[in-house]
Design an enzyme around this catalytic site. Structure first.
Site, PDB file in Angstrom:
ATOM      1  N   SER A  20       4.781  31.480  21.390  1.00 52.41           N
ATOM      2  CA  SER A  20       5.786  31.127  20.384  1.00 52.41           C
ATOM      3  C   SER A  20       5.207  30.188  19.323  1.00 52.41           C
ATOM      4  O   SER A  20       4.449  29.277  19.628  1.00 52.41           O
ATOM      5  CB  SER A  20       6.969  30.449  21.065  1.00 52.41           C
ATOM      6  OG  SER A  20       7.948  30.110  20.110  1.00 52.41           O
ATOM      7  N   LYS A  44       9.164  33.041  17.545  1.00 53.62           N
ATOM      8  CA  LYS A  44       9.269  31.674  17.011  1.00 53.62           C
ATOM      9  C   LYS A  44      10.590  31.032  17.425  1.00 53.62           C
ATOM     10  O   LYS A  44      11.607  31.699  17.518  1.00 53.62           O
ATOM     11  CB  LYS A  44       9.135  31.724  15.484  1.00 53.62           C
ATOM     12  CG  LYS A  44       9.183  30.377  14.801  1.00 53.62           C
ATOM     13  CD  LYS A  44       7.990  30.160  13.876  1.00 53.62           C
ATOM     14  CE  LYS A  44       8.001  28.771  13.235  1.00 53.62           C
ATOM     15  NZ  LYS A  44       7.650  27.700  14.172  1.00 53.62           N
ATOM     16  N   ALA A  69       2.181  20.271  12.711  1.00 53.13           N
ATOM     17  CA  ALA A  69       3.505  19.636  12.725  1.00 53.13           C
ATOM     18  C   ALA A  69       4.393  20.459  11.801  1.00 53.13           C
ATOM     19  O   ALA A  69       4.798  20.020  10.727  1.00 53.13           O
ATOM     20  CB  ALA A  69       3.419  18.187  12.262  1.00 53.13           C
ATOM     21  N   LEU A  72       9.498  23.247  13.681  1.00 52.99           N
ATOM     22  CA  LEU A  72      10.472  24.283  14.066  1.00 52.99           C
ATOM     23  C   LEU A  72      11.104  25.002  12.874  1.00 52.99           C
ATOM     24  O   LEU A  72      12.295  25.302  12.885  1.00 52.99           O
ATOM     25  CB  LEU A  72      11.579  23.682  14.959  1.00 52.99           C
ATOM     26  CG  LEU A  72      11.148  23.107  16.309  1.00 52.99           C
ATOM     27  CD1 LEU A  72      12.368  22.568  17.059  1.00 52.99           C
ATOM     28  CD2 LEU A  72      10.449  24.151  17.181  1.00 52.99           C
ATOM     29  N   ASN A  98      12.325  31.922  22.284  1.00 52.76           N
ATOM     30  CA  ASN A  98      12.137  30.474  22.404  1.00 52.76           C
ATOM     31  C   ASN A  98      13.379  29.772  21.846  1.00 52.76           C
ATOM     32  O   ASN A  98      13.781  30.012  20.710  1.00 52.76           O
ATOM     33  CB  ASN A  98      10.871  30.070  21.655  1.00 52.76           C
ATOM     34  CG  ASN A  98      10.484  28.628  21.878  1.00 52.76           C
ATOM     35  OD1 ASN A  98      11.175  27.718  21.425  1.00 52.76           O
ATOM     36  ND2 ASN A  98       9.375  28.401  22.561  1.00 52.76           N
ATOM     37  N   CYS A 129       8.639  20.478  22.195  1.00 52.96           N
ATOM     38  CA  CYS A 129       8.094  20.443  20.837  1.00 52.96           C
ATOM     39  C   CYS A 129       7.878  18.986  20.436  1.00 52.96           C
ATOM     40  O   CYS A 129       8.820  18.195  20.423  1.00 52.96           O
ATOM     41  CB  CYS A 129       9.027  21.107  19.837  1.00 52.96           C
ATOM     42  SG  CYS A 129       8.405  20.953  18.147  1.00 52.96           S
ATOM     43  N   GLY A 264      -2.081  31.549  21.661  1.00 53.90           N
ATOM     44  CA  GLY A 264      -1.454  30.866  20.535  1.00 53.90           C
ATOM     45  C   GLY A 264      -2.345  30.781  19.319  1.00 53.90           C
ATOM     46  O   GLY A 264      -2.475  31.719  18.527  1.00 53.90           O
TER      47      GLY A 264
END
Lengths: 302, 248
Positions: A20, A44, A69, A72, A98, A129, A264
Site C-alpha cells: 500500500s 493506497k 511523508a 495519506l 488499506n 502511518c 513497496g
C-alpha cells in the site's frame, strides 16, 4: 512449481503483491503489465474524505532507502468505491484495502464502506502511518488502543482484517498479541521506520513534514527480525514487507515466518519488479532445495 | 514509457558543475520537447529525473544537461563513452509547439535545457523566439551561443552581474520590455510565479523532488489554481502546465 498461498479471505496465485502507498490504485502499472499476474494488490490508504497530504518536499533519498511523508493523500473512500475499485474489478486479482483515519469512527466508517466492494477480499488496518498528526501511528504504538480499534473494525467488516504493525515500538510482540486477541485475522509488517534528514545548506529538515518514514532495502533486516520475533507468538498469518528487492529477499521473509510478501519502495525504482519476482521465484526456491512455498514459511523456526 | 539500457556517447563538462551527456537510445524516437527521463545510477536507490535537452529521432540519440548537486549526479560525471545506463522514459507531458507566432522562452539554471529542443521546434514552426536565460554567474552559464545559432534572440541574466543583466530573468523582461504571444518557461517555482504576472498565455514547466516518475508515489503533487480539491502529479499530468493552471 505451485506458488499458490491460502490466507484468510485470500486465494493468492502467488505470494507477491505490491504494498500500500507504493502502487496507487494500479493504473500506472496497468500500462506496463497485466495486473492479474499479481498475488493481490494492497491499494493506497483510504480515509473518509479526500486528503491532499503534506506539503512538499515529501521524499528524500537515504543510503539504500528513502524517507517519505506523503501524508495519506487519497481521493476519499467514496471516490475509491465509485471509480478505482470498479476499474480494478476488470482484473482477476484480490484487493486488500488499506483503511486509515484520524479517529476510531473514521476507521470504522471506511472499513464498513470499503468492504462492500466485491473485489475487496481483505482489509489492512493502517495503525502505523508515521506521517499524519492524528490517528495512524498513535493507534499502533499502544497494545490497548490497537486492540480497541481492531475490535471495532472487526465488528463492522464482512471480510478478514489484517493489522499493519508499526516498527516504531519497544515491544512489537505485545502489540501483535493484543490485535490477535482482539480478532485480527492476520498481520502485515512492517510499516516504515521514523526518520529524518537535514539539508546541509539550511541546516533544516529536508522534508516539509520534518520527519518521514524510512523504507527500502535499508530496513529489510529490521523487518526480518520483527517477523521472526512475532511468528512464534501468534497463530494468525503474517504478510511481510520492508525493503524487498530480490527473490532471495522473498525467501528470507518466508523463512522468518511470512506467508506472503509485499513489495513497496522498489516499485518506484523498477516498475516491473512484481511480475519479475513472480517469474523468478520458482527458480530461487529450487536453488535452495525447496519444492513448495509451504516448506519455506517459518523455516527459521524449525 | 519504456525502460532501456542506453549507451553513453559523450559526457563533458560545459560549465561550472554542469555536464552535457549524449546518449544512444531507441526511446529517442518517442521523445517530445519538455519531457524527461528517469536515470538509475549505480549505488543509488532512487532514479534521477533529468529533462531532455534535445533529441534526434533518426539517429536515436538524445542529450541531457545535468548539474552536480549531490553524490548521485557526481557519480554520473564519471561515466564515459561506451558505458550504459538504466533509463526510463520519455516521461511526462510536453511543451505544445505554437506555430507562426511569437514566444519568449525563459529558463533558470537547470531549467534551461528543455527549452533548447522547444526553441528548435518553435523556430522550425515559424515562430519568432526570444530566449532569456538566468544563471548564478558567468561560470555557470551554458548554451548561450547554441540558442543564438538556432536563430533566437538571446538575453542573459546573472545573479552577480558577471554576464548579461545583473539580476533576475524578470528584470531583463521588464528592462527590455519584452513582449510575445506565448511564454515558455522552466525553472524554480519563484521564477514561474513571477513570470505569471507578466504573461497571460503560455506554458510553465515545474521542477519537483520525485521518487517514481510515473505517477505512483504522490511525491510531486501540486494543486489546481481554482479547484483546491483538484491536484496534479508533476511527473504525470505535468511537468508542463498552461499559465494559470497551477495553484502556487
Amino acid at each position: 512449481m505451485d506458488l499458490r498461498v491460502q490466507l484468510p479471505g485470500l486465494n493468492l496465485k502467488n505470494p507477491i503483491m505490491p504494498a500500500s502507498g507504493c502502487y496507487g490504485f494500479g493504473r500506472e502499472f496497468s500500462e506496463l503489465y497485466d495486473l492479474s499476474t499479481l498475488g493481490a494488490i494492497m491499494i493506497k490508504a483510504a480515509t473518509p474524505m479526500a486528503r491532499f497530504g503534506n506539503p512538499l518536499p515529501r521524499v528524500a533519498e537515504t543510503p539504500n532507502g528513502m524517507l517519505n511523508a506523503i501524508g495519506l493523500q487519497n481521493p476519499g473512500v467514496d471516490k475509491i468505491m465509485n471509480t478505482e475499485l470498479p476499474w480494478l474489478d476488470g482484473y482477476d486479482v484480490p484487493i486488500i484495502a488499506n483503511v486509515a483515519g484520524s479517529t476510531l469512527e473514521d476507521y470504522v466508517h471506511v472499513a464498513k464502506t470499503i468492504c462492500e466492494a466485491p473485489n475487496v477480499h481483505a482489509l489492512e488496518l493502517n495503525i502505523s502511518c508515521p506521517n499524519v498528526k492524528e490517528g495512524g501511528i498513535a493507534f499502533g504504538t499502544c497494545p490497548q488502543t490497537a486492540a480497541l480499534l481492531t475490535r471495532a473494525v472487526k465488528e463492522v467488516s464482512t471480510v478478514p482484517v489484517y493489522v499493519k504493525l508499526s516498527p516504531n515500538v519497544t515491544d512489537i510482540v505485545a502489540i501483535a498479541k493484543a490485535v490477535e486477541a482482539a480478532g485480527a485475522d492476520g498481520l502485515t509488517m512492517i510499516n516504515t521506520l521514523l526518520g529524518m534528514r537535514l539539508d546541509l545548506h539550511t541546516g533544516k529538515p529536508i522534508l516539509a513534514n520534518q520527519t518521514g518514514g524510512l523504507s527500502g532495502p535499508a530496513i529489510k533486516p529490521v523487518a526480518i527480525r520483527m517477523i521472526h520475533q512475532v511468528y512464534p507468538h501468534v497463530n494468525i498469518p503474517i504478510i511481510g514487507m520492508g525493503g524487498i528487492s530480490t527473490t532471495e529477499d522473498v525467501l528470507e521473509f518466508l523463512y522468518a515466518g511470512a506467508s506472503a510478501v509485499a513489495v513497496g519502495t522498489m516499485n518506484f525504482v523498477d516498475p516491473y519488479i512484481c511480475p519479475n519476482l513472480i517469474e523468478q521465484l520458482p527458480a530461487t526456491l529450487a536453488k535452495y532445495g525447496l519444492t513448495s512455498i509451504e516448506e519455506a514459511i517459518g523455516r527459521s523456526h524449525r | 514509457m519504456i525502460t532501456e539500457q542506453v549507451q553513453v556517447l559523450t559526457n563533458r563538462k560545459i560549465a561550472e558543475a554542469t555536464y552535457e551527456m549524449v546518449l544512444q537510445a531507441e526511446m529517442a524516437s518517442k521523445m517530445k520537447p519538455g519531457q524527461f527521463v528517469n536515470l538509475k545510477i549505480d549505488g543509488f536507490l532512487l532514479r534521477r529525473p533529468i529533462s531532455i535537452c534535445q533529441y534526434d529521432q533518426f539517429k536515436h540519440t538524445f542529450t541531457i544537461i545535468y548539474k552536480v548537486v549531490g553524490d548521485g549526479t557526481k557519480k554520473l560525471t564519471t561515466l564515459q563513452s561506451g558505458d550504459s545506463l538504466d533509463c526510463m522514459g520519455p516521461l511526462g507531458n510536453h511543451f505544445p509547439i505554437e506555430k507562426e507566432t511569437t514566444a519568449i522562452l525563459v529558463g533558470g539554471g537547470v531549467g534551461v535545457p528543455p527549452l533548447y529542443e522547444t526553441a528548435k521546434q518553435l523556430i522550425a514552426a515559424n515562430t519568432q523566439v526570444t530566449v532569456v536565460l538566468g544563471f548564478a554567474d558567468r561560470a555557470a552559464a551554458f548554451y548561450v551561443e547554441a540558442f543564438k545559432q538556432l536563430g533566437a534572440i538571446v538575453y542573459v541574466a546573472t545573479d552577480n552581474g558577471t554576464l548579461g543583466t545583473h539580476g533576475r530573468v524578470t528584470n531583463v523582461i521588464a528592462n527590455e520590455n519584452l513582449q510575445a504571444e506565448y511564454i515558455y518557461a522552466c525553472g524554480p517555482e519563484a521564477m514561474l510565479r513571477a513570470l505569471e504576472t507578466h504573461f497571460e498565455k503560455g506554458y510553465l514547466s515545474f521542477e519537483a523532488r520525485m521518487a517514481c516518475g510515473i505517477g505512483a508515489c504522490m511525491a510531486c503533487v501540486c494543486k489546481d489554481r481554482q479547484d483546491t480539491d483538484l491536484y496534479y502529479r508533476i511527473c504525470k499530468e505535468g511537468p508542463v502546465f498552461p499559465v494559470g493552471k497551477v495553484g502556487f
